[in-house]
Design a protein around this motif. Sequence first.
Motif, mmCIF file in Angstrom:
data_model
loop_
_atom_site.group_PDB
_atom_site.id
_atom_site.type_symbol
_atom_site.label_atom_id
_atom_site.label_comp_id
_atom_site.label_asym_id
_atom_site.label_seq_id
_atom_site.Cartn_x
_atom_site.Cartn_y
_atom_site.Cartn_z
ATOM 1 N N LYS A 1 0.798 -1.206 -0.029
ATOM 2 C CA LYS A 1 0.071 0.048 -0.010
ATOM 3 C C LYS A 1 0.940 1.554 -0.099
ATOM 4 N N THR A 2 2.158 1.244 0.649
ATOM 5 C CA THR A 2 3.037 2.513 0.681
ATOM 6 C C THR A 2 4.121 2.605 -0.123
ATOM 7 N N GLY A 3 4.329 1.323 -0.425
ATOM 8 C CA GLY A 3 5.877 1.138 -1.130
ATOM 9 C C GLY A 3 7.048 1.431 -0.318
ATOM 10 N N ASN A 4 6.937 1.777 1.083
ATOM 11 C CA ASN A 4 7.879 2.472 1.993
ATOM 12 C C ASN A 4 8.626 1.000 2.680
ATOM 13 N N PHE A 5 9.801 0.676 1.738
ATOM 14 C CA PHE A 5 10.553 -0.319 2.101
ATOM 15 C C PHE A 5 11.172 -0.205 3.635
ATOM 16 N N ARG A 6 11.580 1.019 3.725
ATOM 17 C CA ARG A 6 12.354 1.327 4.849
ATOM 18 C C ARG A 6 11.371 1.185 6.273
ATOM 19 N N ALA A 7 10.177 1.645 6.204
ATOM 20 C CA ALA A 7 9.407 1.493 7.182
ATOM 21 C C ALA A 7 8.944 0.045 7.718
ATOM 22 N N THR B 1 14.811 -8.248 4.828
ATOM 23 C CA THR B 1 13.744 -7.897 4.564
ATOM 24 C C THR B 1 13.279 -8.111 3.278
ATOM 25 N N VAL B 2 13.953 -7.895 2.072
ATOM 26 C CA VAL B 2 13.979 -8.395 0.840
ATOM 27 C C VAL B 2 13.541 -10.061 0.969
ATOM 28 N N LEU C 1 15.458 -8.098 -5.274
ATOM 29 C CA LEU C 1 16.234 -7.120 -4.670
ATOM 30 C C LEU C 1 16.231 -5.683 -5.683
ATOM 31 N N ASP C 2 16.090 -5.820 -6.911
ATOM 32 C CA ASP C 2 16.154 -4.599 -7.674
ATOM 33 C C ASP C 2 14.817 -3.680 -7.266
ATOM 34 N N THR D 1 12.747 1.072 -4.522
ATOM 35 C CA THR D 1 11.910 1.344 -3.749
ATOM 36 C C THR D 1 12.372 2.423 -2.372
ATOM 37 N N ALA D 2 13.655 1.561 -1.986
ATOM 38 C CA ALA D 2 14.275 2.300 -0.818
ATOM 39 C C ALA D 2 15.144 3.528 -1.258
#
Length: 74
Positions: A35-41, A54-55, A62-63, A68-69
């Motif tokens: 929903k957010t694409g926020n990988f860091r979150a 996390t991946v 990974l790409d 995203t990150a």
Amino acid sequence: MARIERDWVTSIGLEASAYGTHSMRRTTVTQIYKKTGNFRAVQLLLGHTKMDSTVGYLGVELDDALATAEAIEI
């Protein structure tokens, strides 16, 4: 926590053996990522220090994860 989750799942008429604390955790962060694409979150919510962890957890390429990150300004 597992007992609370089992009781909750059963109370809404679902089969408790199909759900667990780990699957709920994975589902939650996967939905947040989608929903957010926020990988860091997601990485922070999971408590992962390495991006590869996390991946692997999310099952994303990974790409895609790197793109995203990099797009997220932290």
